[in-house]
Structures are given as C-alpha cells and as structure tokens.
Design a protein around this motif. Structure first.
Motif, short mmCIF file in Angstrom:
data_model
loop_
_atom_site.label_atom_id
_atom_site.label_comp_id
_atom_site.label_asym_id
_atom_site.label_seq_id
_atom_site.Cartn_x
_atom_site.Cartn_y
_atom_site.Cartn_z
N VAL A 145 0.85 -1.19 0.00
CA VAL A 145 0.00 0.00 0.00
C VAL A 145 0.88 1.24 0.00
O VAL A 145 1.64 1.50 0.94
CB VAL A 145 -0.95 0.01 1.21
N TYR A 146 0.78 2.02 -1.07
CA TYR A 146 1.67 3.15 -1.31
C TYR A 146 1.71 4.14 -0.15
O TYR A 146 2.78 4.46 0.36
CB TYR A 146 1.23 3.86 -2.60
N ASP A 147 0.55 4.63 0.28
CA ASP A 147 0.54 5.68 1.30
C ASP A 147 1.07 5.20 2.64
O ASP A 147 1.67 5.97 3.39
CB ASP A 147 -0.88 6.24 1.45
N GLU A 148 0.85 3.94 2.95
CA GLU A 148 1.38 3.40 4.21
C GLU A 148 2.90 3.40 4.19
O GLU A 148 3.55 3.73 5.19
CB GLU A 148 0.85 1.98 4.43
N ILE A 149 3.48 3.02 3.06
CA ILE A 149 4.95 2.97 2.98
C ILE A 149 5.52 4.38 2.85
O ILE A 149 6.56 4.68 3.44
CB ILE A 149 5.40 2.14 1.76
N LEU A 150 4.83 5.25 2.11
CA LEU A 150 5.37 6.59 1.85
C LEU A 150 5.61 7.36 3.13
O LEU A 150 6.64 8.03 3.28
CB LEU A 150 4.40 7.37 0.95
N SER A 151 4.68 7.27 4.07
CA SER A 151 4.78 8.07 5.29
C SER A 151 6.01 7.75 6.12
O SER A 151 6.45 8.57 6.92
CB SER A 151 3.51 7.87 6.14
N SER A 152 6.58 6.58 5.92
CA SER A 152 7.76 6.19 6.71
C SER A 152 9.08 6.51 6.01
O SER A 152 10.15 6.23 6.55
CB SER A 152 7.70 4.69 7.01
N GLN A 153 9.01 7.10 4.81
CA GLN A 153 10.23 7.34 4.04
C GLN A 153 10.88 8.67 4.38
O GLN A 153 10.21 9.64 4.75
CB GLN A 153 9.91 7.31 2.53
N ASP A 154 12.19 8.73 4.21
CA ASP A 154 12.95 9.96 4.43
C ASP A 154 12.57 10.99 3.37
O ASP A 154 12.37 10.66 2.20
CB ASP A 154 14.45 9.63 4.34
N THR A 155 12.47 12.26 3.77
CA THR A 155 12.12 13.32 2.83
C THR A 155 13.35 13.88 2.12
O THR A 155 13.22 14.77 1.28
CB THR A 155 11.39 14.47 3.54
N GLN A 156 14.53 13.39 2.45
CA GLN A 156 15.76 13.84 1.79
C GLN A 156 16.26 12.76 0.84
O GLN A 156 16.21 11.57 1.15
CB GLN A 156 16.85 14.14 2.83
N LEU A 157 16.72 13.19 -0.34
CA LEU A 157 17.21 12.24 -1.33
C LEU A 157 18.07 12.97 -2.34
O LEU A 157 17.68 14.03 -2.86
CB LEU A 157 16.03 11.57 -2.05
N ASP A 158 19.25 12.44 -2.62
CA ASP A 158 20.11 13.04 -3.64
C ASP A 158 19.63 12.61 -5.03
O ASP A 158 19.23 11.45 -5.23
CB ASP A 158 21.57 12.59 -3.44
N LEU A 159 19.69 13.55 -5.97
CA LEU A 159 19.35 13.21 -7.35
C LEU A 159 20.39 12.26 -7.92
O LEU A 159 21.59 12.46 -7.76
CB LEU A 159 19.34 14.47 -8.23
N TYR A 160 19.90 11.20 -8.58
CA TYR A 160 20.82 10.31 -9.26
C TYR A 160 21.43 11.05 -10.45
O TYR A 160 20.72 11.69 -11.23
CB TYR A 160 20.11 9.05 -9.73
#
Length: 520
Positions: A145-160
């Motif tokens: 379930v996308y929204d369940e997993i999304l909420s636990s993800q880090d909001t910082q990410l380097d561009l590949y």
C-alpha cells in the motif's frame, strides 16, 4: 548537459519559492516544498523496493496528483516511469508491461480489475496499490500500500546523476495500428521541450492552468512539466466535466487552460445550453492540440469564452510538442511555428523539400525527438534518419509567413481516381454548414475511383443528407464530396478525448457489411 536529471525541475522551483502552490487537487493544495518532499519519499520508497537506475516501472492511474510524485520520484533515482493509458484494454496493458520489461506495477485502486489481469498475463512479480482506503481491495494480489509505505520514508534524497541522453520516460503510442510502441524520451530532450514551451507561453509563477485531460497523455503531462519548470501551479480535475472546469477557473483564478477540440466543443456547448453564470475573467488564453481544430470551433471559443486559442501540434516521439502558436503569432487553422530549437522539413515522396503552399510529409528535428523506439530497431531506422530527423507520417504545408498547417495522417489520404483528398479538408468544409456540429471523413472502396470519401456527422438540427452533399459541392471540389453521410448523436472518443477514428472505421465496415451504403 552531460549530467542532468529532469526531476531537478521540481527541486529548482522548490528552492526559489517553497511555499508557492504547485498542485491543487483532491481538496488540498500542495506547495513546492511539500511536493519536493513527497517526490523524495516516493524515490526512497522505490529504491527500498529494489528499483535501480534504468529500471522501468509501469504506472497505471486515474487523475490523481500522486501519479506525478510517483513518476518524478522514479526519475529522481534514475529509474524510468512507463505511464500507461488506463483506457486501454487489460490485454494491451499487459503487453506494454511485458514489452517494457517493467520491474514493478504501481496502480490506482480504481484500476484493480485491470491490474489483476496484468498480473496474470504479464507474470508481475510485485505491485504497489495507491488508494485512500485503510484496507483496499487489491483483488488478492498482495500489493503493497503506497501511502502506508510513503509516510515512513525519508524526505531527503540526492538526485541520481543521470546523463542528459539517458532514458527519462517511456510512454507508449496509442497503437491504432498494431501494438503500441514505446518512445524513448531522454532527460535532456524533456528539459528542452519544457524550456521552449515555458518561453513561448511566457509562463510566470502566478500563472495557473486547469487540467482535466488524463495525466498519462502527452497533452496534460507536458503542461504539468511546464508548470513544474516555471514554478507556476495547476488545478487537476478527475475528469473533463464542463461545469467543474468552469467552476475551477473562477474559484482558483486560472489564467489559461489546455485541451483537445472535443473538450472545447463540450465547453462551448455547455455555455450555449446552460443558464449558469461563470466568472472566466482571469483567463488569458487557451491551448488546443492533439487533434485538428475546426476554425468554426475556434470562433465559438472566442465568442463564448472571450479568449484567444493558440493551436499546437506534437506527437509522443516528436518532443512531444513541435509546433505552437503564441501571442501575436497565430492564424486560425494553423498549428503555428516550430518551437525555438526545432527544425522542420516538408518533403515529397522522393524525400525532397517541397515549395511553400505544397502538401508533403512533415519531418522534425529537435533535442526532444525520441532516440528510438523501445525494442524496435527496424521501426527506428524506418522512422528516424541517421542524422536525427523524425518522419512524422503527418501531412502538412507551410505558407509564405512560415505558419504550418496540418492536413492529416499520410495513411488517411484518400486517392479518388488519382486525386489526393485529405479528410481534414473535407471536414473543414462540412463544418461550415450551420447544422453540422462535428464531422469525420473516412474512405470506402469504389469500383471506378478506387476509393471515395464518406462522412460521419453530428448534427445540431435535423438536416437532409443530400442537402449536406450539395452544400459541400458548392464550396469544394466535386471529386472530394462525401458519397454518403452517416449521422451519430456523438462521436466515440479515445482516452485523451480525440475522435476515435479506429472505432468509426469499425462501425463503417459493419454498416457496409450489412449492405448500408453499398450503392456508393
């Protein structure tokens, strides 16, 4: 542009104005700071599921803002979104999944029935469902379930650090003949196209567009890319419903809209027939593309909506946008001029350039042209020359001021006893009749002429078919007149809102098989 990731357009706008609105949809406003955070979270989510740079991920959605963060989140980590036309049959969608070699299927819960068939026919290893429900029905697919997993993800990410020529997006053509074809669009090519569009539309941060066409289609998706690049904003509606569109324009003070002729025809008809009052004073202009626009419709839009319409032309593998009119540079019926950085040729059957005013096949060259068709090297060699010219298959001519006019598909040309007849030219004359609301011209076999035109029409008042034929002959060449007129209450439309010529051809074949029109 040796190293460039197209997802940076969101980051750049967020850096300039993080609190500026980016998307208004589904009862909420998302500013650029939040959009960047959610896009980063989406990228981290997919990286955590094992998606790597270069991997393709199929995305099957309705008009939901999460479609955009998913696509740009995938680009952020160097992966390649494969936006799927949700109007296609499940068998065709399964073909696209297999052909693209997608690693994962991300789908909206409303697409669950199709997702189940894709799982079965394409042997999908894993999928992610996007929903607003706490316990969605995933048809037994064990989808995450996308929204369940999304909420636990880090909001910082380097561009590949993708290279400009790396694959950015893999949309598939509609597949009106044969299977759909994947178009390899690059990071640098997409940046060129949105830069050019933002320039000729003079997009500013305060501009706002209303989008009701499907986000997976090039018309709406290109508009959203230009919004993100310019730092402006978009109101995204679930479907093209006239009252909702007009309400959104007035409520959110939209400055422009974009659509296809069928959408504008719906809007004008609603204004003519409705007693409701709408505030359209914020609108500055409208963009119309993806299909031929009758001059009569352009005049109706100006009369009833009080705005100019700038026509355009593009194709998935062509940029996607190739031509567009602009403020101070537009003629009714013309698709406008090439975008800055785009070159065109109009050629004859020997591939030699034709003189001004002469119809030929349109070729285009620009940084946004697809670098090939996915898994189709023979088609790539046939359609794209070694020096980068795309043979569009569309017939066009250019006037002495440089305006380009599209007359139809090369394959749609009707050879009437040696005379070339282009359906659009016949349709344009039919649409001058005061009782013809819409028209679509198709060929049928003829014993003496080889083939001749017939027409499907939508009428706004009962009219004798012979009278329509006489009307045409008084204004156009007799050899091009439609030998038969078939009336419909409304034309079938494709997902993006274009007239479904393939379906009309099927209907015509069925009528001829039953004996209707055999005297032609």
């Amino acid at each position: 542009m040796n190293s460039y990731n197209f997802a940076d357009i969101i980051r750049s706008s967020a850096a300039r104005a993080p609190l500026s609105p980016a998307i208004i949809a589904q009862g909420r406003t998302i500013n650029y700071g939040e959009l960047q955070s959610r896009t980063n979270q989406a990228g981290n989510l997919f990286a955590g599921l094992g998606v790597e740079p270069g991997d393709r991920v199929a995305v099957l959605f309705i008009n939901d803002f999460r479609f955009l963060e998913i696509c740009f989140g995938l680009m952020t980590i160097g992966a390649v979104p494969v936006p799927m036309n949700s109007k296609l049959g499940a068998d065709t969608l399964a073909y696209i999944y297999r052909d693209s070699g997608s690693r994962l299927l991300v789908y909206h819960s409303s697409m669950g029935d199709k997702a189940k068939i894709i799982h079965q026919e394409a042997d999908v290893a894993a999928s992610v469902i996007c929903t607003t429900e706490s316990h969605p029905d995933d048809h037994g697919l064990n989808s995450l379930v996308y929204d369940e997993i999304l909420s636990s993800q880090d909001t910082q990410l380097d561009l590949y650090p993708t290279r400009g020529g790396d694959l950015c997006l893999l949309p598939y053509t509609s597949g009106s003949t044969g299977n759909p074809k994947g178009c390899r669009l690059t990071h640098s090519g997409q940046l060129w196209n949105v830069t050019a569009i933002a320039e000729i539309r003079d997009l500013q941060q305060e501009d706002r567009i209303v989008i009701s066409l499907p986000l997976y289609h090039k018309n709406a998706m290109l508009s959203m890319k230009a919004v993100f690049y310019s730092g402006s904003s978009a109101v995204i509606l679930p479907a093209p419903e006239p009252a909702a569109i007009f309400h959104a324009i007035g409520t959110h003070r939209a400055t422009y809209i974009s659509g296809v002729p069928a959408l504008y025809r719906m809007l004008v008809t609603h204004l003519k027939e409705s007693s409701a009052s709408y505030d359209l004073s914020s609108l500055k202009y409208a963009i119309c593309g993806s299909s031929d626009t009758p001059v009569e419709l352009l005049e109706d839009i100006k009369q009833w909506m009080g705005i100019e319409v700038y026509e355009g032309y593009g194709l998935t593998e062509g940029g996607p946008v190739v031509l567009e009119s602009r403020k101070g540079l537009h003629k009714p019926g013309s698709a406008g001029f090439p975008l800055p950085g785009c070159s065109i040729r109009i050629v004859n059957e020997t591939e030699a350039d034709v003189p001004e005013g002469t119809i030929g096949e349109l070729w285009v060259s620009n940084p946004g042209v697809a670098d090939g068709y996915w898994n189709l090297p023979d088609v790539t060699r046939k359609r794209i020359t070694s020096d980068g010219w795309l043979k569009t298959g569309d017939m066009a001519w250019q006037d002495d001021e440089g305006y380009v006019y599209i007359v139809g598909r090369k394959d749609d040309m009707i050879n009437v006893g040696g005379e070339n007849v282009y359906p659009k030219e016949v349709e344009n004359i039919l649409l001058q009749h005061p009782h013809v609301e819409d028209a679509c011209v198709l060929p049928v076999p003829h014993e003496l002429k080889g083939e001749v035109p017939v027409a499907y029409v939508v009428l706004n008042h009962p009219t004798d078919r012979e009278e329509i034929k006489r009307f045409f002959i008084e204004r156009g060449p007799a050899y091009a007149h439609p030998r038969e007129i078939y009336e419909l209450d409304a034309f079938p439309l494709t997902g993006p809102g274009k007239v479904d010529r393939t379906r009309l051809k099927q209907m015509l074949a069925e009528q001829l098989q039953k004996g209707v029109g055999k005297s032609i």
